[in-house]
Design a protein around this motif. Structure first.
Motif, PDB file in Angstrom:
ATOM      1  N   PRO A   1      31.770  40.284  34.377  1.00  0.00           N
ATOM      2  CA  PRO A   1      30.459  39.735  33.594  1.00  0.00           C
ATOM      3  C   PRO A   1      29.122  40.178  33.294  1.00  0.00           C
ATOM      4  CG  PRO A   1      31.931  38.569  33.823  1.00  0.00           C
ATOM      5  CD  PRO A   1      32.070  39.978  35.190  1.00  0.00           C
TER       6      PRO A   1
ATOM      7  N   ASP B   1      32.065  28.325  45.829  1.00  0.00           N
ATOM      8  CA  ASP B   1      33.473  27.527  46.992  1.00  0.00           C
ATOM      9  C   ASP B   1      33.744  28.389  48.373  1.00  0.00           C
ATOM     10  OD1 ASP B   1      32.841  25.633  45.535  1.00  0.00           O
ATOM     11  OD2 ASP B   1      34.019  27.050  43.695  1.00  0.00           O
TER      12      ASP B   1
ATOM     13  N   LEU C   1      42.719  36.781  39.737  1.00  0.00           N
ATOM     14  CA  LEU C   1      42.228  37.792  39.718  1.00  0.00           C
ATOM     15  C   LEU C   1      41.599  37.805  40.933  1.00  0.00           C
ATOM     16  CD1 LEU C   1      41.769  38.914  35.997  1.00  0.00           C
ATOM     17  CD2 LEU C   1      43.230  40.253  37.783  1.00  0.00           C
ATOM     18  N   GLY C   2      40.385  36.887  40.633  1.00  0.00           N
ATOM     19  CA  GLY C   2      39.537  37.093  41.904  1.00  0.00           C
ATOM     20  C   GLY C   2      39.419  36.376  42.932  1.00  0.00           C
TER      21      GLY C   2
ATOM     22  N   HIS D   1      42.537  33.937  44.575  1.00  0.00           N
ATOM     23  CA  HIS D   1      41.926  32.852  45.279  1.00  0.00           C
ATOM     24  C   HIS D   1      43.258  32.399  45.084  1.00  0.00           C
ATOM     25  CE1 HIS D   1      38.259  33.965  44.340  1.00  0.00           C
ATOM     26  NE2 HIS D   1      38.021  33.976  43.165  1.00  0.00           N
TER      27      HIS D   1
ATOM     28  N   LYS E   1      33.816  18.874  45.460  1.00  0.00           N
ATOM     29  CA  LYS E   1      32.982  19.088  45.092  1.00  0.00           C
ATOM     30  C   LYS E   1      32.450  18.311  43.022  1.00  0.00           C
ATOM     31  CE  LYS E   1      32.812  23.971  41.610  1.00  0.00           C
ATOM     32  NZ  LYS E   1      33.445  25.097  41.780  1.00  0.00           N
TER      33      LYS E   1
ATOM     34  N   VAL F   1      40.538  33.227  36.418  1.00  0.00           N
ATOM     35  CA  VAL F   1      39.769  33.560  37.599  1.00  0.00           C
ATOM     36  C   VAL F   1      40.480  33.167  38.426  1.00  0.00           C
ATOM     37  CG1 VAL F   1      37.392  32.685  38.160  1.00  0.00           C
ATOM     38  CG2 VAL F   1      38.085  33.089  36.217  1.00  0.00           C
TER      39      VAL F   1
ATOM     40  N   ASP G   1      33.193  24.880  36.603  1.00  0.00           N
ATOM     41  CA  ASP G   1      31.790  24.779  36.431  1.00  0.00           C
ATOM     42  C   ASP G   1      31.915  25.705  37.480  1.00  0.00           C
ATOM     43  OD1 ASP G   1      29.689  25.926  35.164  1.00  0.00           O
ATOM     44  OD2 ASP G   1      28.884  24.090  34.610  1.00  0.00           O
ATOM     45  N   PHE G   2      30.909  25.884  38.576  1.00  0.00           N
ATOM     46  CA  PHE G   2      30.247  25.591  39.251  1.00  0.00           C
ATOM     47  C   PHE G   2      29.462  24.608  39.999  1.00  0.00           C
ATOM     48  CE2 PHE G   2      29.757  30.705  38.385  1.00  0.00           C
ATOM     49  CZ  PHE G   2      30.347  31.278  39.030  1.00  0.00           C
TER      50      PHE G   2
ATOM     51  N   GLY H   1      38.141  41.877  41.877  1.00  0.00           N
ATOM     52  CA  GLY H   1      39.090  41.418  40.846  1.00  0.00           C
ATOM     53  C   GLY H   1      38.312  40.839  39.829  1.00  0.00           C
ATOM     54  N   GLY H   2      36.601  41.709  40.118  1.00  0.00           N
ATOM     55  CA  GLY H   2      36.145  41.625  38.485  1.00  0.00           C
ATOM     56  C   GLY H   2      35.437  40.526  38.225  1.00  0.00           C
TER      57      GLY H   2
ATOM     58  N   CYS I   1      36.572  38.106  49.454  1.00  0.00           N
ATOM     59  CA  CYS I   1      36.188  38.758  49.543  1.00  0.00           C
ATOM     60  C   CYS I   1      35.208  39.211  48.645  1.00  0.00           C
ATOM     61  CB  CYS I   1      36.669  39.888  50.612  1.00  0.00           C
ATOM     62  SG  CYS I   1      37.384  39.686  51.541  1.00  0.00           S
ATOM     63  N   GLY I   2      35.329  39.516  47.669  1.00  0.00           N
ATOM     64  CA  GLY I   2      34.661  39.408  46.248  1.00  0.00           C
ATOM     65  C   GLY I   2      33.427  38.081  46.341  1.00  0.00           C
TER      66      GLY I   2
ATOM     67  N   ALA J   1      30.871  38.366  49.253  1.00  0.00           N
ATOM     68  CA  ALA J   1      30.781  39.684  49.000  1.00  0.00           C
ATOM     69  C   ALA J   1      29.122  39.648  47.772  1.00  0.00           C
ATOM     70  CB  ALA J   1      30.603  40.710  48.576  1.00  0.00           C
TER      71      ALA J   1
ATOM     72  N   ALA K   1      41.042  41.477  51.898  1.00  0.00           N
ATOM     73  CA  ALA K   1      40.003  41.695  50.299  1.00  0.00           C
ATOM     74  C   ALA K   1      40.274  41.542  49.434  1.00  0.00           C
ATOM     75  CB  ALA K   1      39.276  42.535  50.365  1.00  0.00           C
TER      76      ALA K   1
HETATM   77  C1  LIG Z   1      34.378  31.698  34.179  1.00  0.00           C
HETATM   78  C2  LIG Z   1      33.883  32.087  35.908  1.00  0.00           C
HETATM   79  C3  LIG Z   1      33.568  31.055  36.100  1.00  0.00           C
HETATM   80  C4  LIG Z   1      33.590  30.981  37.691  1.00  0.00           C
HETATM   81  N1  LIG Z   1      33.641  30.207  38.360  1.00  0.00           N
HETATM   82  C5  LIG Z   1      33.569  29.778  40.133  1.00  0.00           C
HETATM   83  C6  LIG Z   1      33.770  28.579  40.583  1.00  0.00           C
HETATM   84  O1  LIG Z   1      33.460  27.412  40.328  1.00  0.00           O
HETATM   85  N2  LIG Z   1      33.664  28.889  42.004  1.00  0.00           N
HETATM   86  C7  LIG Z   1      33.683  29.574  42.428  1.00  0.00           C
HETATM   87  O2  LIG Z   1      33.313  29.792  43.741  1.00  0.00           O
HETATM   88  N3  LIG Z   1      33.341  31.075  42.099  1.00  0.00           N
HETATM   89  C8  LIG Z   1      33.497  31.143  40.559  1.00  0.00           C
HETATM   90  N4  LIG Z   1      33.408  32.581  39.598  1.00  0.00           N
HETATM   91  C9  LIG Z   1      33.342  33.425  40.635  1.00  0.00           C
HETATM   92  C10 LIG Z   1      34.495  34.053  40.843  1.00  0.00           C
HETATM   93  O3  LIG Z   1      34.956  33.159  42.432  1.00  0.00           O
HETATM   94  C11 LIG Z   1      34.854  35.520  41.203  1.00  0.00           C
HETATM   95  O4  LIG Z   1      36.057  35.929  41.276  1.00  0.00           O
HETATM   96  C12 LIG Z   1      34.442  36.229  42.655  1.00  0.00           C
HETATM   97  O5  LIG Z   1      32.330  35.120  42.482  1.00  0.00           O
HETATM   98  C13 LIG Z   1      33.790  37.826  43.192  1.00  0.00           C
HETATM   99  O6  LIG Z   1      35.394  37.766  43.236  1.00  0.00           O
HETATM  100  P1  LIG Z   1      35.610  38.801  42.854  1.00  0.00           P
HETATM  101  O7  LIG Z   1      36.424  39.768  43.035  1.00  0.00           O
HETATM  102  O8  LIG Z   1      36.139  38.723  41.360  1.00  0.00           O
HETATM  103  O9  LIG Z   1      34.527  40.451  42.675  1.00  0.00           O
HETATM  104  P2  LIG Z   1      34.228  41.231  41.871  1.00  0.00           P
HETATM  105  O10 LIG Z   1      33.237  40.445  40.565  1.00  0.00           O
HETATM  106  O11 LIG Z   1      35.116  42.894  41.633  1.00  0.00           O
HETATM  107  O12 LIG Z   1      32.819  41.715  42.240  1.00  0.00           O
HETATM  108  C14 LIG Z   1      31.746  40.775  43.278  1.00  0.00           C
HETATM  109  C15 LIG Z   1      30.919  41.803  44.022  1.00  0.00           C
HETATM  110  O13 LIG Z   1      31.700  41.844  44.622  1.00  0.00           O
HETATM  111  C16 LIG Z   1      31.169  43.443  45.336  1.00  0.00           C
HETATM  112  N5  LIG Z   1      33.078  43.603  46.260  1.00  0.00           N
HETATM  113  C17 LIG Z   1      33.671  42.726  45.585  1.00  0.00           C
HETATM  114  N6  LIG Z   1      35.190  43.163  46.774  1.00  0.00           N
HETATM  115  C18 LIG Z   1      33.747  43.799  48.416  1.00  0.00           C
HETATM  116  C19 LIG Z   1      34.385  43.746  49.091  1.00  0.00           C
HETATM  117  N7  LIG Z   1      35.959  43.903  49.696  1.00  0.00           N
HETATM  118  N8  LIG Z   1      33.562  44.141  50.016  1.00  0.00           N
HETATM  119  C20 LIG Z   1      32.267  44.757  49.815  1.00  0.00           C
HETATM  120  N9  LIG Z   1      31.759  44.362  48.284  1.00  0.00           N
HETATM  121  C21 LIG Z   1      32.937  44.145  47.483  1.00  0.00           C
HETATM  122  C22 LIG Z   1      31.506  44.012  44.120  1.00  0.00           C
HETATM  123  O14 LIG Z   1      30.446  45.740  44.295  1.00  0.00           O
HETATM  124  C23 LIG Z   1      30.279  43.208  43.257  1.00  0.00           C
HETATM  125  O15 LIG Z   1      29.332  43.307  43.888  1.00  0.00           O
HETATM  126  C24 LIG Z   1      33.764  31.647  37.897  1.00  0.00           C
HETATM  127  C25 LIG Z   1      34.094  33.185  37.822  1.00  0.00           C
HETATM  128  C26 LIG Z   1      34.146  33.270  36.387  1.00  0.00           C
HETATM  129  C27 LIG Z   1      34.108  34.742  35.356  1.00  0.00           C
END
Ligand SMILES: Cc1cc2nc3c(=O)[nH]c(=O)nc-3n(C[C@H](O)[C@H](O)[C@H](O)COP(=O)(O)OP(=O)(O)OC[C@H]3O[C@@H](n4cnc5c(N)ncnc54)[C@H](O)[C@@H]3O)c2cc1C
Length: 294
Positions: free
Chosen positions: A39, A124, A109-110, A78, A185, A106, A192-193, A33-34, A113-114, A117, A74
């Motif tokens: 960031p 959460d 896209l998030g 969310h 929470k 967020v 927020d986190f 999801g990035g 599994c990301g 990981a 994966a």
């Molecule tokens: C403004 C903001 C607020 C947020 N608030 C919260 C919150 O309140 N609570 C919370 O829990 N999170 C929060 N987050 C984090 C959010 O939940 C992210 O989406 C999540 O942490 C990462 O998921 P992603 O798919 O975006 O992963 P990515 O950002 O794409 O990747 C994250 C890491 O995991 C690795 N990765 C991703 N997918 C895999 C896979 N399938 N196998 C192996 N490695 C992998 C990537 O290489 C990277 O190292 C927030 C993020 C932002 C930007």
């Protein structure tokens, strides 16, 4: 700030993605999801020369029940779990947790599994998957393996994945009895986190005896933590004011918070105590058929 330049590769099969990880090793990062990685790259905390975008791999999408598990692929976002009405009855903790993550942008896209990981201590999903006694499925050059969630969070931002492995799914056991869940929470501001977070999952048999108990704690230690003492105490008992009171005192004992700008360790422990009592009391009422207002 702009990230460093990087090469972008978008495989369409799992085999291709594993082969790319094998070829580039630590130089490569998976992009899901990035929402954590991008960031970090913009802040230049991370500067991977190669990004492997897994969003085009169809076999990582969606969820299904199989072999007594809900298999959450994966690329499940969310928001998908937040809105999955068909999962509400049997896996209530999923929607309960998803809605607390960040904001709709967020969550759209998030990925689950990301988040796992990334291994943020305040994840959460980390707390929820501990409460659900989940496993992470990982695929690498040597094939597939399942990692119990208790072994998955090795250290802060360090999951139990090899650099050439992909987390392909998270496996949540299908409840065998009546199930209920709560995610509680406290945060500085909406989206927020967590300052402290507690996930609770309980299953009862037809006599009202607890057959499965799960407590997952986040933001109160170097990794998401299991409320083991509370689980062991509650198994085989009924949810009564006395057992709920006892559990509320046991949950903080398995936390390991530190003093920081968000609050003192003592405050965070007390939040967990209150959350355990409030969450379990609501679960007890819900499982007795009462409508519990949120
Ligand atoms: C403004 C903001 C607020 C947020 N608030 C919260 C919150 O309140 N609570 C919370 O829990 N999170 C929060 N987050 C984090 C959010 O939940 C992210 O989406 C999540 O942490 C990462 O998921 P992603 O798919 O975006 O992963 P990515 O950002 O794409 O990747 C994250 C890491 O995991 C690795 N990765 C991703 N997918 C895999 C896979 N399938 N196998 C192996 N490695 C992998 C990537 O290489 C990277 O190292 C927030 C993020 C932002 C930007």
């Amino acid at each position: 700030m702009f990230p460093n330049s990087f090469e972008y590769i978008a495989p369409t099969t799992l085999g291709e993605a594993v082969e790319l990880l094998q070829r580039y090793g630590y130089d490569a990062k998976l992009l899901a999801g990035g929402q954590s990685l991008l960031p970090m790259m913009k802040l230049r905390v991370a500067a991977p020369p190669i990004l492997i975008d897994i969003n085009g791999i169809d076999e990582l999408k969606g969820w299904r029940e199989e072999n007594s598990f809900l298999r959450i692929g994966a690329l499940t976002r969310h928001s998908e779990l937040e809105h999955a009405a068909e999962l509400r009855d049997r896996y209530p903790l999923l929607a309960e947790t998803a809605v607390w993550i960040a904001d709709p942008l967020v969550r759209n896209l998030g990925t689950v599994c990301g988040s796992l990981a990334h291994a943020d201590p305040a994840s959460d999903w980390g707390a929820a998957m501990l409460a659900l006694h989940a496993q992470v499925e990982a695929v690498g050059p040597g094939g597939k393996r399942q990692i119990p969630i208790d072994d998955f969070f090795v250290d802060t931002f360090t999951p139990a994945l090899e650099e050439n492995e992909i987390a392909t799914a998270v496996l949540v056991p299908t409840p065998t009895g009546r199930a209920a869940g709560r995610y509680l929470k406290i945060e500085r501001k909406a989206g927020d986190f967590a300052i402290a977070g507690l996930a609770i999952h309980v299953e009862l048999d037809s006599d009202g005896i607890v057959t499965v108990a799960g407590f997952g704690i986040c933001a109160c230690g170097p990794v998401p933590l299991r409320g083991k003492r509370a689980e062991e105490y509650l198994l085989g008992k009924k949810l009564t004011p006395e057992t709920i009171e006892a559990v509320s005192r046991l949950v903080p004992e398995d936390s390991d918070p530190t003093d920081d700008l968000r609050g003192s360790a003592e405050y965070k422990r007390d939040v967990l105590r209150v959350f355990a009592k409030r969450g379990l009391s609501d679960i007890a009422k819900e499982l007795q058929g009462e409508v519990v207002l949120r």
